[in-house]
Design a protein around this motif. Structure first.
Motif, PDB file in Angstrom:
ATOM      1  N   MET A   1     -30.852  87.348  11.935  1.00 34.22           N
ATOM      2  CA  MET A   1     -30.140  86.095  12.053  1.00 34.22           C
ATOM      3  C   MET A   1     -30.959  85.164  12.940  1.00 34.22           C
ATOM      4  O   MET A   1     -31.383  85.555  14.010  1.00 34.22           O
ATOM      5  N   ASP A   2     -31.170  83.943  12.504  1.00 32.44           N
ATOM      6  CA  ASP A   2     -31.944  82.972  13.267  1.00 32.44           C
ATOM      7  C   ASP A   2     -31.012  82.168  14.157  1.00 32.44           C
ATOM      8  O   ASP A   2     -30.269  81.320  13.689  1.00 32.44           O
ATOM      9  N   LEU A   3     -31.073  82.436  15.463  1.00 28.81           N
ATOM     10  CA  LEU A   3     -30.185  81.744  16.396  1.00 28.81           C
ATOM     11  C   LEU A   3     -30.743  80.413  16.862  1.00 28.81           C
ATOM     12  O   LEU A   3     -30.109  79.716  17.638  1.00 28.81           O
ATOM     13  N   SER A   4     -31.936  80.058  16.397  1.00 28.00           N
ATOM     14  CA  SER A   4     -32.500  78.766  16.780  1.00 28.00           C
ATOM     15  C   SER A   4     -31.927  77.638  15.920  1.00 28.00           C
ATOM     16  O   SER A   4     -32.042  76.477  16.269  1.00 28.00           O
ATOM     17  N   GLU A   5     -31.312  77.995  14.801  1.00 30.49           N
ATOM     18  CA  GLU A   5     -30.691  76.987  13.938  1.00 30.49           C
ATOM     19  C   GLU A   5     -29.323  76.610  14.481  1.00 30.49           C
ATOM     20  O   GLU A   5     -28.703  77.367  15.216  1.00 30.49           O
ATOM     21  N   ARG A   6     -28.834  75.442  14.098  1.00 28.18           N
ATOM     22  CA  ARG A   6     -27.488  75.025  14.484  1.00 28.18           C
ATOM     23  C   ARG A   6     -26.484  75.998  13.891  1.00 28.18           C
ATOM     24  O   ARG A   6     -26.697  76.572  12.844  1.00 28.18           O
ATOM     25  N   PHE A   7     -25.373  76.163  14.579  1.00 27.48           N
ATOM     26  CA  PHE A   7     -24.335  77.085  14.153  1.00 27.48           C
ATOM     27  C   PHE A   7     -23.818  76.727  12.763  1.00 27.48           C
ATOM     28  O   PHE A   7     -23.676  75.566  12.426  1.00 27.48           O
ATOM     29  N   SER A   8     -23.522  77.761  11.986  1.00 28.67           N
ATOM     30  CA  SER A   8     -22.940  77.547  10.669  1.00 28.67           C
ATOM     31  C   SER A   8     -21.924  78.646  10.390  1.00 28.67           C
ATOM     32  O   SER A   8     -21.997  79.736  10.973  1.00 28.67           O
ATOM     33  N   PRO A   9     -20.973  78.381   9.504  1.00 30.03           N
ATOM     34  CA  PRO A   9     -20.019  79.430   9.119  1.00 30.03           C
ATOM     35  C   PRO A   9     -20.736  80.660   8.565  1.00 30.03           C
ATOM     36  O   PRO A   9     -20.288  81.781   8.752  1.00 30.03           O
ATOM     37  N   LYS A  10     -21.877  80.447   7.905  1.00 29.55           N
ATOM     38  CA  LYS A  10     -22.639  81.559   7.345  1.00 29.55           C
ATOM     39  C   LYS A  10     -23.137  82.483   8.454  1.00 29.55           C
ATOM     40  O   LYS A  10     -23.114  83.706   8.313  1.00 29.55           O
ATOM     41  N   GLN A  11     -23.597  81.923   9.563  1.00 26.07           N
ATOM     42  CA  GLN A  11     -24.057  82.735  10.692  1.00 26.07           C
ATOM     43  C   GLN A  11     -22.927  83.600  11.232  1.00 26.07           C
ATOM     44  O   GLN A  11     -23.120  84.779  11.518  1.00 26.07           O
ATOM     45  N   LEU A  12     -21.757  83.005  11.393  1.00 27.24           N
ATOM     46  CA  LEU A  12     -20.613  83.752  11.905  1.00 27.24           C
ATOM     47  C   LEU A  12     -20.225  84.851  10.919  1.00 27.24           C
ATOM     48  O   LEU A  12     -19.957  85.987  11.323  1.00 27.24           O
ATOM     49  N   ALA A  13     -20.230  84.528   9.647  1.00 25.24           N
ATOM     50  CA  ALA A  13     -19.897  85.518   8.616  1.00 25.24           C
ATOM     51  C   ALA A  13     -20.867  86.691   8.663  1.00 25.24           C
ATOM     52  O   ALA A  13     -20.459  87.855   8.583  1.00 25.24           O
ATOM     53  N   GLU A  14     -22.149  86.390   8.822  1.00 28.89           N
ATOM     54  CA  GLU A  14     -23.157  87.447   8.889  1.00 28.89           C
ATOM     55  C   GLU A  14     -22.957  88.320  10.121  1.00 28.89           C
ATOM     56  O   GLU A  14     -23.118  89.541  10.058  1.00 28.89           O
ATOM     57  N   ALA A  15     -22.594  87.713  11.248  1.00 30.28           N
ATOM     58  CA  ALA A  15     -22.359  88.475  12.477  1.00 30.28           C
ATOM     59  C   ALA A  15     -21.150  89.393  12.328  1.00 30.28           C
ATOM     60  O   ALA A  15     -21.180  90.553  12.754  1.00 30.28           O
ATOM     61  N   ILE A  16     -20.092  88.891  11.710  1.00 26.59           N
ATOM     62  CA  ILE A  16     -18.880  89.689  11.491  1.00 26.59           C
ATOM     63  C   ILE A  16     -19.183  90.861  10.561  1.00 26.59           C
ATOM     64  O   ILE A  16     -18.809  92.005  10.836  1.00 26.59           O
ATOM     65  N   THR A  17     -19.886  90.587   9.473  1.00 25.00           N
ATOM     66  CA  THR A  17     -20.235  91.641   8.518  1.00 25.00           C
ATOM     67  C   THR A  17     -21.129  92.689   9.174  1.00 25.00           C
ATOM     68  O   THR A  17     -20.911  93.897   9.006  1.00 25.00           O
ATOM     69  N   ALA A  18     -22.120  92.246   9.929  1.00 21.09           N
ATOM     70  CA  ALA A  18     -23.046  93.170  10.591  1.00 21.09           C
ATOM     71  C   ALA A  18     -22.304  94.070  11.582  1.00 21.09           C
ATOM     72  O   ALA A  18     -22.560  95.275  11.643  1.00 21.09           O
ATOM     73  N   LYS A  19     -21.390  93.488  12.324  1.00 19.20           N
ATOM     74  CA  LYS A  19     -20.636  94.274  13.302  1.00 19.20           C
ATOM     75  C   LYS A  19     -19.755  95.304  12.599  1.00 19.20           C
ATOM     76  O   LYS A  19     -19.701  96.471  12.993  1.00 19.20           O
ATOM     77  N   ARG A  20     -19.049  94.879  11.555  1.00 24.86           N
ATOM     78  CA  ARG A  20     -18.169  95.798  10.825  1.00 24.86           C
ATOM     79  C   ARG A  20     -18.960  96.953  10.241  1.00 24.86           C
ATOM     80  O   ARG A  20     -18.571  98.109  10.377  1.00 24.86           O
ATOM     81  N   THR A  21     -20.077  96.645   9.604  1.00 21.27           N
ATOM     82  CA  THR A  21     -20.860  97.703   8.966  1.00 21.27           C
ATOM     83  C   THR A  21     -21.516  98.613  10.010  1.00 21.27           C
ATOM     84  O   THR A  21     -21.632  99.813   9.780  1.00 21.27           O
ATOM     85  N   SER A  22     -21.907  98.063  11.150  1.00 21.88           N
ATOM     86  CA  SER A  22     -22.497  98.910  12.198  1.00 21.88           C
ATOM     87  C   SER A  22     -21.455  99.863  12.788  1.00 21.88           C
ATOM     88  O   SER A  22     -21.801 100.932  13.288  1.00 21.88           O
ATOM     89  N   MET A  23     -20.186  99.467  12.704  1.00 26.25           N
ATOM     90  CA  MET A  23     -19.096 100.332  13.167  1.00 26.25           C
ATOM     91  C   MET A  23     -18.652 101.306  12.074  1.00 26.25           C
ATOM     92  O   MET A  23     -17.729 102.079  12.267  1.00 26.25           O
ATOM     93  N   LYS A  24     -19.331 101.216  10.930  1.00 27.79           N
ATOM     94  CA  LYS A  24     -19.025 102.061   9.765  1.00 27.79           C
ATOM     95  C   LYS A  24     -17.572 101.912   9.289  1.00 27.79           C
ATOM     96  O   LYS A  24     -16.918 102.865   8.897  1.00 27.79           O
ATOM     97  N   LEU A  25     -17.097 100.675   9.343  1.00 29.56           N
ATOM     98  CA  LEU A  25     -15.747 100.358   8.866  1.00 29.56           C
ATOM     99  C   LEU A  25     -15.837  99.723   7.493  1.00 29.56           C
ATOM    100  O   LEU A  25     -16.708  98.876   7.245  1.00 29.56           O
ATOM    101  N   LYS A  26     -14.949 100.114   6.610  1.00 31.16           N
ATOM    102  CA  LYS A  26     -14.863  99.498   5.285  1.00 31.16           C
ATOM    103  C   LYS A  26     -13.999  98.245   5.394  1.00 31.16           C
ATOM    104  O   LYS A  26     -13.206  98.084   6.329  1.00 31.16           O
ATOM    105  N   LEU A  27     -14.136  97.369   4.422  1.00 33.53           N
ATOM    106  CA  LEU A  27     -13.293  96.173   4.374  1.00 33.53           C
ATOM    107  C   LEU A  27     -11.816  96.555   4.440  1.00 33.53           C
ATOM    108  O   LEU A  27     -11.032  95.927   5.148  1.00 33.53           O
ATOM    109  N   THR A  28     -11.455  97.591   3.697  1.00 33.86           N
ATOM    110  CA  THR A  28     -10.045  98.011   3.666  1.00 33.86           C
ATOM    111  C   THR A  28      -9.576  98.530   5.020  1.00 33.86           C
ATOM    112  O   THR A  28      -8.418  98.343   5.377  1.00 33.86           O
TER     113      THR A  28
END
Length: 82
Positions: A1-28
């Protein structure tokens, strides 16, 4: 993730997805724990801006994702006083 760019909803979405998957949690897993629908969680992870902020914050809190708000105006004011 490039944090030098201005904030975007896509960045937040990527952070949420990365955290969930690193915790080995499924969407459900997350959807059930927070009593959200799976489609809502999918929208959050795609950066859909039509999801309520309160819902996004609820997911972030559950996963332990946080962010800081930095105001350009505040940064400029501090630069002048330093």
């Amino acid at each position: 993730m490039d944090l030098s760019e201005r904030f975007s909803p896509k960045q937040l979405a990527e952070a949420i997805t990365a955290k969930r998957t690193s915790m080995k949690l499924k969407l459900t897993d997350v959807a059930e724990a927070l009593t959200l629908s799976k489609p809502t969680l999918v929208k959050i992870e795609k950066g859909d801006t039509n999801v309520k902020l309160a819902t996004v914050l609820k997911v972030m809190e559950y996963l332990g994702v946080s962010f800081s708000i930095v105001s350009d105006e505040l940064t400029t004011q501090r630069a002048r006083t330093w």
